[in-house]
Write a protein that holds these residues in place. Structure first.
Motif, short mmCIF file in Angstrom:
data_model
loop_
_atom_site.label_atom_id
_atom_site.label_comp_id
_atom_site.label_asym_id
_atom_site.label_seq_id
_atom_site.Cartn_x
_atom_site.Cartn_y
_atom_site.Cartn_z
N LEU A 140 8.30 0.20 8.16
CA LEU A 140 7.96 -0.10 9.75
C LEU A 140 9.04 -1.07 10.39
N LEU A 141 9.39 -0.70 11.76
CA LEU A 141 10.34 -1.52 12.22
C LEU A 141 9.82 -1.82 13.80
N GLN A 185 -2.84 -5.77 11.60
CA GLN A 185 -3.36 -5.41 10.29
C GLN A 185 -2.51 -4.29 9.59
N LEU A 186 -2.03 -3.47 10.16
CA LEU A 186 -1.09 -2.49 9.48
C LEU A 186 -0.06 -3.03 8.90
N SER A 187 0.61 -4.05 9.30
CA SER A 187 1.56 -4.92 8.77
C SER A 187 1.10 -5.65 7.72
N LEU A 188 -0.02 -6.01 7.51
CA LEU A 188 -0.45 -6.69 6.48
C LEU A 188 -0.83 -5.67 5.14
N ILE A 189 -1.16 -4.49 5.56
CA ILE A 189 -1.52 -3.50 4.68
C ILE A 189 -0.40 -2.91 4.04
N ALA A 191 4.88 6.88 5.15
CA ALA A 191 4.24 5.83 4.70
C ALA A 191 2.98 5.35 5.49
N ILE A 192 2.67 5.40 6.59
CA ILE A 192 1.66 5.15 7.33
C ILE A 192 0.35 6.10 7.20
N GLY A 213 -3.37 5.38 4.91
CA GLY A 213 -4.70 5.56 5.61
C GLY A 213 -4.73 5.46 7.08
N GLY A 214 -3.59 5.70 7.70
CA GLY A 214 -3.41 5.38 9.25
C GLY A 214 -3.79 3.79 9.51
N TYR A 215 -3.98 4.04 10.70
CA TYR A 215 -3.94 2.58 11.61
C TYR A 215 -5.59 1.98 11.13
N PRO A 216 -5.61 0.76 10.67
CA PRO A 216 -6.97 0.42 10.44
C PRO A 216 -7.99 0.30 11.58
#
Length: 612
Positions: A228-229, A295-299, A278-279, A283-286
């Protein structure tokens, strides 16, 4: 790894600001290291002398505790800078995707839910007109408001731009999952038959510049581990001086820039480009938090993926145009961070690897602890100032001098780090920009408690950033009504009281110290009101709590959209050239003023310590 020659990627020369800032990289590293060590030594000595003094008082313990709360938050930023500058960074130079051959397919996902149609259409037109072959990208409008007017308007535009389409999962305003569910609807429902390689997420009010895809995709194409960018968000309706720090310049140019050097940049929402697989695999967006992008960045980081950030001016959005609207937006973000703790619940963590759950929950707790620290520190300081007695243990003159010298060194390196960080970012910041909007800490805590304990709306129900929102309406109310809303409803009345109480308590403490007879006036001042860390904290409290007062008596003027946008011959609106010039010319005069006064004060304290 994709070779650059397959995609014809050109690397551009760095911007002047970037080249200038790179010169301060090693200075930032050494100053951050010195600030960390002096902080540890200072508090260790202070704790030792406090424990060793049989006449220690509760005031000494509270002063040490308040100092520790604020120092801990500064330490977090210093440690990040030290880690980011300790090894060769993962660079993100400016790049451009030139040829039209072999270009990857992209879906531009525009999310909306109730924003004004004219704002959404400006975003859609700009997205459809990206400098990218129309056969290689699609623009999908994801409408959670299920607006028939918007549907008809998009259908009309689709006759001109055939790669544009309208989609809705029904009216979702006030329903669960909010933006995360809207994006997952696109990932898992709309893209099942013909999935693209990459996706771009765009908020309803964000205008993408024509070169957006050609400037962002090269970074992901050149690094297979980059999932992700995120791009820095710029805004075209910022008031002059940005008094509420709505540009989030510190976050983008300091914190997220340093996380980017470590390969862990945080997604800030609009303008993110990600590798779809990758997303999808993550599991997609939390959906457990309002701050789904964060949160997606942390995952992704926990899964070993790299996340990146570029600083280029590639998009422009809108900021809330009232203090109440600004507060609601920030409340939503902090409620989202408080929801990170829910990943520990079995019903919420099915898509999150077990080893990540505690990290995510601890991160949310850390952000909540910061809010508590600011709230306690701001409220406690005036009471400390008016209480009688000294702040530090003073069994002997030598002990006082040792603590004073260490305190001066500690505060000096804290300020030196702040200046070095500003220089490394290439931007002049107000003092301690990492504490921006800390005056809202108590309001955020109240919103979090109210949401979790007394909230009546389904989780994920907030829609912010819309100028149609009643909290954003500044034209239909009087100046008196606006003042009442911005003080009573936003909680700024507490900040006004804290400002008055802190200034009054400081004057009272000075009067008490100088009213005593004898030659002990200098030692008395240095161990009470003129104690260097206390002066540092008083300045922090006064500067932060002055913001809503200034806003009340001199409310910022937000420019209208028409005054900042210029339409092209094709009917597409982009920010005028003056907007970019304003971005590069803003200066934090308060930071320059304070930075020049601090060395004088510290020098005076040092001289006083030596002669006392």
């Amino acid at each position: 790894m994709f070779p650059d020659n397959v995609y014809d990627i050109e690397e551009l020369s760095p911007e002047d600001r970037t080249l200038f800032a790179q010169k301060y990289r090693k200075y930032l590293h050494y100053i951050a290291q010195a600030a960390i060590w002096t902080t540890y030594i200072y508090f260790a000595v202070r704790l030792f002398f406090t424990l060793a003094n049989p006449e220690r008082t509760w005031k000494m313990w509270i002063m040490l505790g308040v100092e520790g709360l604020f120092a801990h938050m500064s330490l977090n930023h210093q440690c990040l800078s030290l880690a980011a500058t300790a090894k060769p960074p993962h660079q993100t130079p400016r790049k451009r995707l030139r040829s039209d051959k072999n270009l990857p397919r992209v879906d531009v996902l525009v999310t909306c839910c109730g924003e004004p149609v004219e704002i959404i259409l400006d975003t859609v037109r700009a997205a459809c007109s990206l400098d990218y072959p129309a056969s290689r990208f699609r623009v999908r409008l994801l409408d959670d408001g299920a607006s028939s007017n918007l549907h008809d308007a998009i259908a009309k535009l689709a006759t001109k731009w055939t790669h544009l389409s309208y989609h809705t999962r029904g009216k979702q305003s006030g329903q669960s999952f909010a933006k995360a569910g809207n994006l997952n609807y696109a990932l898992f429902t709309l893209q099942t038959e013909d999935p693209p390689e990459f996706c771009t997420v765009v908020d309803a009010d964000s205008i993408l510049m024509p070169e957006f895809l050609r400037a962002t995709l090269p970074h992901l194409l050149a690094d297979s581990k980059a999932a992700l960018l995120t791009t820095r968000q710029y805004f075209y309706n910022l008031p002059r001086g940005d008094p509420l720090s709505q540009s989030r310049a510190y976050f983008y140019t300091c914190k997220n820039a340093e996380l980017n050097l470590l390969g862990h940049a945080l997604d800030a929402g609009s303008g993110a480009v990600f590798r779809r697989d990758a997303i999808f695999d993550a599991g997609g967006y939390p959906t457990y938090s309002f701050s789904e992008d964060w949160q997606l960045s942390l995952i992704l980081r926990g899964l070993g993926k790299r996340t990146m950030q570029v600083q280029e001016v590639l998009q422009f959005g809108l900021v809330p145009t009232s203090l109440a609207g600004h507060l609601k937006q920030r409340n939503r973000w902090h409620i989202g961070h408080s929801q990170q703790i829910s990943v520990l619940f079995p019903s919420m963590n099915k898509a999150i690897p077990e080893h990540l759950r505690w990290d995510i929950a601890f991160g949310g707790l850390s952000i909540m602890a910061g809010l508590v620290s600011y709230s306690i520190g701001f409220v406690t300081l005036p009471f400390l100032l008016v209480s009688d007695g000294e702040f530090i243990p003073a069994a002997s003159a030598l002990e006082v001098k040792i603590q004073l010298v260490l305190a001066i060194v500690h505060v000096a390196f804290t300020w030196a780090y702040d200046g070095a960080q500003s220089a490394h970012a290439g931007l002049p910041f107000a003092p301690f920009a990492h504490a921006e909007n800390s005056w809202l800490a108590t309001a955020h805590l109240y919103a979090i408690v109210r949401f979790h304990l007394f909230g009546s709306k389904p989780r994920g129900s907030f829609v912010t950033g819309s100028t149609a929102n009643s909290r954003e309406n500044t034209t239909s109310i009087s100046s008196f009504q606006r003042a009442c809303r911005d003080t009573l409803q936003s909680g700024a009345l507490l900040n006004i009281c804290l400002f008055i109480a802190t200034v009054g308590a400081m004057l009272f403490a000075v009067w008490v110290a100088i009213s005593r007879d004898g030659p002990t006036i200098i030692p008395k001042l240095l161990t009470t009101i003129a104690w260097p860390p206390l002066l540092h904290l008083c300045l922090l409290v006064i500067v932060n709590n002055w913001i809503p007062i200034s806003h009340l008596f001199n409310p910022p003027i937000y420019p209208s959209r028409d005054s900042k946008l210029l339409g092209t011959e094709k009917g597409i609106s982009y920010p005028r050239a003056e907007v970019e010039r304003e971005i590069s010319s803003e200066k934090a005069l308060l930071g320059v003023c304070c930075s020049s006064v601090v060395p004088i004060v510290l020098l005076g304290a040092f001289v006083g310590a030596m002669i006392s």
